[in-house]
Design an enzyme around this catalytic site. Sequence first.
Site, PDB file in Angstrom:
ATOM      1  N   ASN A 159     -21.823  10.000  -3.054  1.00  0.00           N
ATOM      2  CA  ASN A 159     -21.274   8.650  -3.179  1.00  0.00           C
ATOM      3  C   ASN A 159     -21.662   8.092  -4.551  1.00  0.00           C
ATOM      4  O   ASN A 159     -22.504   8.647  -5.256  1.00  0.00           O
ATOM      5  CB  ASN A 159     -21.835   7.750  -2.061  1.00  0.00           C
ATOM      6  N   LEU A 160     -21.013   6.979  -4.898  1.00  0.00           N
ATOM      7  CA  LEU A 160     -21.340   6.340  -6.171  1.00  0.00           C
ATOM      8  C   LEU A 160     -22.748   5.761  -6.143  1.00  0.00           C
ATOM      9  O   LEU A 160     -23.458   5.750  -7.143  1.00  0.00           O
ATOM     10  CB  LEU A 160     -20.308   5.237  -6.440  1.00  0.00           C
ATOM     11  N   ALA A 219     -16.923  10.566  -7.739  1.00  0.00           N
ATOM     12  CA  ALA A 219     -16.439  11.655  -6.878  1.00  0.00           C
ATOM     13  C   ALA A 219     -15.801  12.783  -7.684  1.00  0.00           C
ATOM     14  O   ALA A 219     -15.986  13.961  -7.356  1.00  0.00           O
ATOM     15  CB  ALA A 219     -15.426  11.087  -5.866  1.00  0.00           C
ATOM     16  N   ARG A 254       0.842  -1.208   0.000  1.00  0.00           N
ATOM     17  CA  ARG A 254       0.000   0.000   0.000  1.00  0.00           C
ATOM     18  C   ARG A 254       0.878   1.261   0.000  1.00  0.00           C
ATOM     19  O   ARG A 254       0.620   2.217  -0.687  1.00  0.00           O
ATOM     20  CB  ARG A 254      -0.933   0.072   1.217  1.00  0.00           C
ATOM     21  N   HIS A 259      -8.288   6.858  10.979  1.00  0.00           N
ATOM     22  CA  HIS A 259      -7.811   5.469  10.938  1.00  0.00           C
ATOM     23  C   HIS A 259      -6.301   5.385  10.728  1.00  0.00           C
ATOM     24  O   HIS A 259      -5.787   4.345  10.299  1.00  0.00           O
ATOM     25  CB  HIS A 259      -8.546   4.691   9.840  1.00  0.00           C
ATOM     26  N   GLN A 267     -11.189   8.621   6.647  1.00  0.00           N
ATOM     27  CA  GLN A 267     -10.947   7.238   7.080  1.00  0.00           C
ATOM     28  C   GLN A 267      -9.783   6.664   6.280  1.00  0.00           C
ATOM     29  O   GLN A 267      -9.338   5.553   6.552  1.00  0.00           O
ATOM     30  CB  GLN A 267     -12.188   6.385   6.818  1.00  0.00           C
TER      31      GLN A 267
HETATM   32  P1  NAD Z   1     -15.531   1.073   1.444  1.00  0.00           P
HETATM   33  O1  NAD Z   1     -14.658   0.308   0.512  1.00  0.00           O
HETATM   34  O2  NAD Z   1     -16.311   0.328   2.446  1.00  0.00           O
HETATM   35  O3  NAD Z   1     -16.600   1.921   0.594  1.00  0.00           O
HETATM   36  C1  NAD Z   1     -16.224   2.722  -0.490  1.00  0.00           C
HETATM   37  C2  NAD Z   1     -17.443   3.511  -0.940  1.00  0.00           C
HETATM   38  O4  NAD Z   1     -17.025   4.373  -1.979  1.00  0.00           O
HETATM   39  C3  NAD Z   1     -18.590   2.657  -1.492  1.00  0.00           C
HETATM   40  O5  NAD Z   1     -19.825   3.091  -0.947  1.00  0.00           O
HETATM   41  C4  NAD Z   1     -18.558   2.933  -3.000  1.00  0.00           C
HETATM   42  O6  NAD Z   1     -19.860   2.950  -3.585  1.00  0.00           O
HETATM   43  C5  NAD Z   1     -17.954   4.312  -3.044  1.00  0.00           C
HETATM   44  N1  NAD Z   1     -17.218   4.601  -4.286  1.00  0.00           N
HETATM   45  C6  NAD Z   1     -16.464   3.743  -5.022  1.00  0.00           C
HETATM   46  N2  NAD Z   1     -15.949   4.393  -6.081  1.00  0.00           N
HETATM   47  C7  NAD Z   1     -16.378   5.674  -6.003  1.00  0.00           C
HETATM   48  C8  NAD Z   1     -16.182   6.826  -6.818  1.00  0.00           C
HETATM   49  N3  NAD Z   1     -15.440   6.793  -7.920  1.00  0.00           N
HETATM   50  N4  NAD Z   1     -16.791   7.980  -6.450  1.00  0.00           N
HETATM   51  C9  NAD Z   1     -17.563   8.034  -5.325  1.00  0.00           C
HETATM   52  N5  NAD Z   1     -17.777   6.984  -4.522  1.00  0.00           N
HETATM   53  C10 NAD Z   1     -17.195   5.816  -4.857  1.00  0.00           C
HETATM   54  O7  NAD Z   1     -14.632   2.183   2.114  1.00  0.00           O
HETATM   55  P2  NAD Z   1     -14.882   3.032   3.418  1.00  0.00           P
HETATM   56  O8  NAD Z   1     -16.316   3.319   3.632  1.00  0.00           O
HETATM   57  O9  NAD Z   1     -13.885   4.130   3.419  1.00  0.00           O
HETATM   58  O10 NAD Z   1     -14.469   1.949   4.500  1.00  0.00           O
HETATM   59  C11 NAD Z   1     -13.862   2.319   5.543  1.00  0.00           C
HETATM   60  C12 NAD Z   1     -12.467   1.682   5.626  1.00  0.00           C
HETATM   61  O11 NAD Z   1     -11.759   1.549   4.407  1.00  0.00           O
HETATM   62  C13 NAD Z   1     -11.613   2.555   6.425  1.00  0.00           C
HETATM   63  O12 NAD Z   1     -11.161   1.831   7.503  1.00  0.00           O
HETATM   64  C14 NAD Z   1     -10.421   2.970   5.563  1.00  0.00           C
HETATM   65  O13 NAD Z   1      -9.285   3.060   6.377  1.00  0.00           O
HETATM   66  C15 NAD Z   1     -10.367   1.896   4.588  1.00  0.00           C
HETATM   67  N6  NAD Z   1      -9.731   2.123   3.262  1.00  0.00           N
HETATM   68  C16 NAD Z   1      -8.907   3.178   2.961  1.00  0.00           C
HETATM   69  C17 NAD Z   1      -8.339   3.304   1.694  1.00  0.00           C
HETATM   70  C18 NAD Z   1      -7.447   4.483   1.388  1.00  0.00           C
HETATM   71  O14 NAD Z   1      -6.701   4.929   2.247  1.00  0.00           O
HETATM   72  N7  NAD Z   1      -7.514   5.032   0.164  1.00  0.00           N
HETATM   73  C19 NAD Z   1      -8.606   2.351   0.717  1.00  0.00           C
HETATM   74  C20 NAD Z   1      -9.445   1.272   1.048  1.00  0.00           C
HETATM   75  C21 NAD Z   1      -9.999   1.185   2.311  1.00  0.00           C
END
Ligand code: NAD
Length: 247
Positions: free
Chosen positions: A202-203, A220, A59, A109, A91
């Site tokens: 959100n998506l 987004a 990562r 987080h 998060q």
């Molecule tokens: P999740 O994976 O549970 O949900 C992601 C959400 O984003 C979904 O509802 C999805 O529909 C939406 N989504 C996907 N593509 C999108 C786009 N292009 N535009 C808008 N929305 C979009 O993630 P979450 O809710 O953040 O879950 C929480 C956990 O995931 C946290 O603990 C976090 O630390 C972790 N996380 C972080 C990363 C990062 O740092 N980038 C990546 C993956 C997970």
Amino acid sequence: MGAPNSIVILTGAGISAESGIDTFRDTNGIWSKVDYRDVATPEGFARNPGKVHAFYNERRRGLLRVRPNAAHEALGRLEAAFGGSFLLVTQNIDDLHESAGSRRLLHMHGEVNSALCEACGKRSRWSGDMSINSQCPHCGTVGRMRVDVVWFGEMPYHMDRIEAAIAACDLFVSIGTSGNVYPAAGFVEQARLAGAHTVELNLEPSEGYSSFNEAIYGRATEIVPEFVRQLLAAEVDAAFERISPLP
Ligand code: NAD
């Protein structure tokens, strides 16, 4: 609603998806390939620290290949231009908000670019790989370094500051989060209790979509810049009205 005085924004993995970072729970998300109990729990780390280090090393290396997208940049612009109180709570463990100029930002987080020493409890910035042989730059102990992210079963960071900001906000916006992970998933209810207007970007509808006053669905990079444009335009209108109230 009119122009807000105090904004809290919560972001999740969906805001970074179009930068090329996988989300967790979507089809093809990280949890479809790896068991979270192995890599995101204290018990998994105790069982096999090498596997956990390898997961987060991947990562951390991935961050070198990605750039903030138009949604991160729009939030950086909003923070710079907005005259009221502002807090961005993420998060995400990536550093894309910082790269896009966000400063009033809390990583609830943790961060993949930070390391925590289990021997002395101190944190260090960490940009390379970590292993069971890594040494703490503060106390010199070898073999007690872990990535500074909040695993399942651990307490998220900065909760007092986040809850105080939510209790005082009049606009709460949730962006790119599935609403599955508490306590973040409960912030919308806390904001409503505080009397804030609540918006989901959100998506697709999240688990908690029915708690929001307003929802905009789409990618987004499209919906966040447009939302920020409208918010800043409303603030300019409100400022003009204060200078020369309409008859
Ligand atoms: P999740 O994976 O549970 O949900 C992601 C959400 O984003 C979904 O509802 C999805 O529909 C939406 N989504 C996907 N593509 C999108 C786009 N292009 N535009 C808008 N929305 C979009 O993630 P979450 O809710 O953040 O879950 C929480 C956990 O995931 C946290 O603990 C976090 O630390 C972790 N996380 C972080 C990363 C990062 O740092 N980038 C990546 C993956 C997970």
